[in-house]
Design a protein around this motif. Structure first.
Motif, PDB file in Angstrom:
ATOM      1  N   UNK A  21       1.247  16.728  -5.111  1.00  0.00           N
ATOM      2  CA  UNK A  21       1.096  15.649  -6.175  1.00  0.00           C
ATOM      3  C   UNK A  21       0.967  14.753  -5.024  1.00  0.00           C
ATOM      4  N   UNK A  22       1.450  13.877  -3.950  1.00  0.00           N
ATOM      5  CA  UNK A  22       0.961  12.803  -2.909  1.00  0.00           C
ATOM      6  C   UNK A  22      -0.596  12.744  -2.737  1.00  0.00           C
ATOM      7  N   UNK A  23      -1.249  13.973  -2.802  1.00  0.00           N
ATOM      8  CA  UNK A  23      -3.263  14.277  -2.226  1.00  0.00           C
ATOM      9  C   UNK A  23      -3.348  13.333  -3.780  1.00  0.00           C
ATOM     10  N   UNK A  24      -2.925  13.578  -5.031  1.00  0.00           N
ATOM     11  CA  UNK A  24      -3.443  12.609  -5.731  1.00  0.00           C
ATOM     12  C   UNK A  24      -3.250  11.076  -6.217  1.00  0.00           C
ATOM     13  N   UNK A  25      -1.864  11.208  -5.364  1.00  0.00           N
ATOM     14  CA  UNK A  25      -1.642   9.217  -4.477  1.00  0.00           C
ATOM     15  C   UNK A  25      -2.019   8.250  -4.166  1.00  0.00           C
ATOM     16  N   UNK A  26      -2.837   9.245  -2.958  1.00  0.00           N
ATOM     17  CA  UNK A  26      -2.634   8.188  -2.033  1.00  0.00           C
ATOM     18  C   UNK A  26      -3.667   7.192  -2.335  1.00  0.00           C
ATOM     19  N   UNK A  27      -4.560   7.019  -3.424  1.00  0.00           N
ATOM     20  CA  UNK A  27      -4.760   5.799  -3.270  1.00  0.00           C
ATOM     21  C   UNK A  27      -4.676   4.673  -4.249  1.00  0.00           C
ATOM     22  N   UNK A  28      -3.168   4.950  -4.800  1.00  0.00           N
ATOM     23  CA  UNK A  28      -2.724   4.162  -5.119  1.00  0.00           C
ATOM     24  C   UNK A  28      -1.609   3.948  -5.019  1.00  0.00           C
ATOM     25  N   UNK A  29      -1.096   4.644  -3.914  1.00  0.00           N
ATOM     26  CA  UNK A  29       0.341   3.987  -2.963  1.00  0.00           C
ATOM     27  C   UNK A  29      -0.094   5.085  -1.901  1.00  0.00           C
ATOM     28  N   UNK A  30      -1.129   4.063  -1.351  1.00  0.00           N
ATOM     29  CA  UNK A  30      -1.485   4.402   0.214  1.00  0.00           C
ATOM     30  C   UNK A  30       0.109   4.518   0.898  1.00  0.00           C
ATOM     31  N   UNK A  31       0.788   3.444   0.637  1.00  0.00           N
ATOM     32  CA  UNK A  31       1.641   2.979   2.242  1.00  0.00           C
ATOM     33  C   UNK A  31       2.647   4.166   1.945  1.00  0.00           C
ATOM     34  N   UNK A  32       3.180   4.199   0.968  1.00  0.00           N
ATOM     35  CA  UNK A  32       4.423   5.012   0.977  1.00  0.00           C
ATOM     36  C   UNK A  32       3.529   6.706   0.761  1.00  0.00           C
ATOM     37  N   UNK A  33       2.547   6.741   0.643  1.00  0.00           N
ATOM     38  CA  UNK A  33       2.390   8.628   0.778  1.00  0.00           C
ATOM     39  C   UNK A  33       2.162   8.806   2.472  1.00  0.00           C
ATOM     40  N   UNK A  34       1.190   7.836   2.479  1.00  0.00           N
ATOM     41  CA  UNK A  34       1.447   7.593   4.395  1.00  0.00           C
ATOM     42  C   UNK A  34       2.647   8.233   5.060  1.00  0.00           C
ATOM     43  N   UNK A  35       3.937   7.233   4.338  1.00  0.00           N
ATOM     44  CA  UNK A  35       5.037   8.023   5.364  1.00  0.00           C
ATOM     45  C   UNK A  35       5.485   8.817   5.129  1.00  0.00           C
ATOM     46  N   UNK A  36       5.509   9.504   3.561  1.00  0.00           N
ATOM     47  CA  UNK A  36       5.746  10.651   2.911  1.00  0.00           C
ATOM     48  C   UNK A  36       4.974  11.616   4.252  1.00  0.00           C
ATOM     49  N   UNK A  37       3.763  11.907   4.117  1.00  0.00           N
ATOM     50  CA  UNK A  37       2.767  12.399   4.847  1.00  0.00           C
ATOM     51  C   UNK A  37       3.542  13.309   6.020  1.00  0.00           C
ATOM     52  N   UNK A  38       3.859  11.495   7.034  1.00  0.00           N
ATOM     53  CA  UNK A  38       5.118  11.734   8.547  1.00  0.00           C
ATOM     54  C   UNK A  38       5.855  12.780   8.518  1.00  0.00           C
TER      55      UNK A  38
END
Length: 624
Positions: free
Chosen positions: A387-404
């Motif tokens: 799911x997050x892979x499709x949101x990387x450009x839409x909301x990079x801040x939250x996605x990058x933190x979720x990946x951590x």
């Protein structure tokens, strides 16, 4: 954090700053609206009232003055962007290029464009720079120059030119501070000072200098306390904003009283069932979690959810539910947490960002169970990543933190390679987000640690070295996180056989951890042990024994709970004594067996070396 340029226009609704107040105070509704006609009419009328002044009676000149006054009135009364721009062009036509009135007009236009949120940052910057150039030609360190500097700094911030922004804002702050020291009269400069400090906080946060930003945010609160009513709603919001900032740097002890003060104000002003109170309680839940007071955290969360549900704020409610599930996990209530999250999956959209966060919390709960089903955990994590892979450009801040967070869960499953892969993906995203420098340091440190853990020592060092610099910039050089990275760097250098470099890193780690956690803390003691090991590897047994004694004393202070650690530390000390004795006696034997083939003369450097050797031996004998 709200834009300081917008807040500068609305900070104090009962106070208005106008050019007339450049001469004397005036109550108004807009803290930075420049009434050009009033200020310049005041100067003109003051001049006309002088007995030495005889006004010109030439009709053409009078007509020109009257026309200009009418244009100024039109410009000042304009409210929409079209009205402001068209009246500005007409006014500009009648003024000299370096007329201070034109500088003030450029300032007003720039502030208006900045405050309405248009993405025309270059245009705002142009008006700000033009205003600054004009005003500086006729004034020195005035309030209007400080405002122009603030506008330019704000525009540079929007353009992600953070170093430029910081330079302009620091200069604005120096002017305001100078005016405050001189007790500048006739004009309330506090709203301007607030706006400058708020923009400084924004810029420093974007640069990762969060500890410094806290000083500016604290100043913002101090200014608001001096202006607003003691129990005003806006003051309550300011207490909460500062509490959030302290929580963001993991300083929960400082955050707690600020958040409690915000809650007290909002309860008194708005009642128990207001949204502001719900937001205060949700932040309190985060703070109590950080303080490991999980029952209090869950209590605040439950009370917050009730209010959010009553107001129908479904999005906020879902995030509060996720917070609650994480708190249940912290309390060991895994089954309850899993049931909560299963219900949430049904109540979220299939490919929504919220569902991804539900899957992450579900994975956390499942992995915490005694008989964890790791395949189920991996399935949840894979669903979240998809799911997050499709949101990387839409909301990079939250996605990058979720990946951590996902990487941390893979690490707990001993899936180190996957964890590194996810972290590197997060790192690539964060590098493109200048305002996430603090997270960049954290992610870089995690990657370096995992590479070190998996034997990729050479590859780990650049990540760890980068992490320590980023963390120092973001949290200060004495933050405990900096100490842990120094410790990992020391471990990497030990693996590489660079014992002197390792000793330097362990020494720095010990200094930071002693200060941040105390010399008796387990991590501080282990850093001291690592330092003793590094000196031992270098053959510096006197220093190694000194730090090993410190380790023994530290474990002894822990009492029976550290019995095994104390026994091991004592064994290592005895081992060091043996090595030191062997190195000493071996050296003496070698000296005695040397042939007297030289004439007995020694160079100065050889003499120094022998003197140092004698000193080392003396210290070893003293400890033995």
């Amino acid at each position: 954090m709200r834009r300081s340029s917008s807040l500068l226009l609305t900070l104090i609704k009962s106070t208005k700053i106008s050019p007339k107040t450049l001469v004397k105070p005036q109550i108004s509704t807009n803290p930075l609206r420049f009434h050009l006609t009033q200020v310049h009419t005041w100067f003109y009328r003051s001049l006309c009232s002088s007995p030495e002044f005889t006004p010109s009676i030439l009709p053409p000149r009078q007509r020109k003055i009257k026309e200009r006054e009418e244009l100024e009135e039109t410009f000042e009364s304009a409210t929409t962007t079209d009205e402001i721009m068209s009246s500005f062009k007409e006014l500009e036509r009648t003024l000299d290029p370096f007329d201070s009135r034109l500088g003030l007009a450029c300032l007003k236009v720039g502030q208006h464009l900045d405050s309405i949120g248009l993405e025309e940052h270059e245009r705002v910057l142009g008006f700000g720079l033009r205003a600054l150039k004009i005003l500086e030609s006729s004034e020195k360190n005035s309030i209007s120059i400080a405002m122009a500097l603030h506008l330019v700094g704000s525009a540079c911030y929007d353009l992600k030119r953070f170093n430029d922004s910081l330079g302009f804002l620091n200069r604005a702050n120096r002017i305001i501070s100078s005016l405050e020291r001189e007790k500048f009269g006739g004009f309330d400069i506090r709203p301007v000072s607030h706006a400058i400090h708020l923009q400084l906080a924004n810029t420093k946060t974007a640069m990762g200098r969060r500890e410094e930003a806290l000083l500016n945010l604290s100043k913002c609160l101090e200014i608001k306390e001096s202006i607003l009513e003691p129990n005003s709603r806006e003051l309550g919001n300011s207490y909460r904003d500062l509490a959030e900032a302290f929580a963001a740097v993991l300083n929960f002890k400082e955050a707690l009283p600020l958040c409690l003060k915000a809650l007290e104000i909002h309860q008194n002003q708005l009642g128990q069932n207001s949204v502001e109170v719900a937001n205060d309680r949700r932040l309190l839940g985060v703070i109590y979690t950080g303080l490991e007071q999980h029952k209090k955290a869950l209590e605040q969360n439950e009370r917050s959810k009730k209010v959010l549900k009553n107001w129908g704020l479904n999005s906020e409610l879902l995030h509060a539910e996720i917070d609650a599930a994480n708190m249940q996990i912290a309390l060991g209530k895994y089954e309850e947490s899993i049931e909560t999250l299963k219900n949430m999956v049904q109540n979220t959209e299939e490919n929504s960002e919220t569902r991804a966060f539900v899957y992450i919390s579900m994975a956390k709960a499942l992995s915490s169970q005694e008989n964890a089903n790791f395949e189920e955990v991996k399935k949840c994590l894979q669903n979240a990543r998809q799911i997050l892979g499709e949101k990387e450009f839409e909301n990079p801040d939250r996605v990058s933190e979720a990946y951590v967070e996902i990487a941390s869960l893979y690490e707990s499953l001993n899936e180190f390679e996957t964890a590194i892969l996810v972290l590197k993906k997060s790192f690539d995203m964060i590098e493109r987000l200048p305002h996430q420098q603090h997270l960049e340091g954290n992610v870089s440190a995690k990657i370096g640690w995992l590479l070190l853990l998996t034997g990729k020592v050479q590859e780990s060092v650049p990540f760890l070295e980068s992490a320590v610099e980023r963390m120092k910039e973001s949290f200060g050089p004495k933050h405990f996180g900096v100490g842990y990275i120094y410790n990992n760097l020391g471990a990497a250098f030990m693996e590489m056989g660079r014992f002197q470099s390792a000793a330097q890193m362990f020494a720095q780690a010990k200094d930071v951890l002693d200060l941040a956690l105390g010399p008796q803390h387990v991590d501080s003691v282990e850093a001291c042990q690592s330092l003793a090991n590094a000196y031992s590897a270098m053959g510096s047994y006197a220093l190694a024994m000194e730090f090993q004694k410190n380790v023994i004393d530290a474990w002894a202070s822990h009492g029976p709970s550290a019995k095994d650690e104390l026994k091991e530390a004592t064994r290592l000390y005895e081992e060091l004594k043996k090595k030191a004795f062997e190195s000493l006696t071996g050296g003496v034997l070698m000296e005695n067996n040397e042939e007297d083939s030289e004439d007995g003369s020694e160079t100065e450097s050889e003499g120094k070396k022998e003197a140092n050797g004698v000193a080392d031996r003396s210290e070893i004998f003293r400890q033995l």
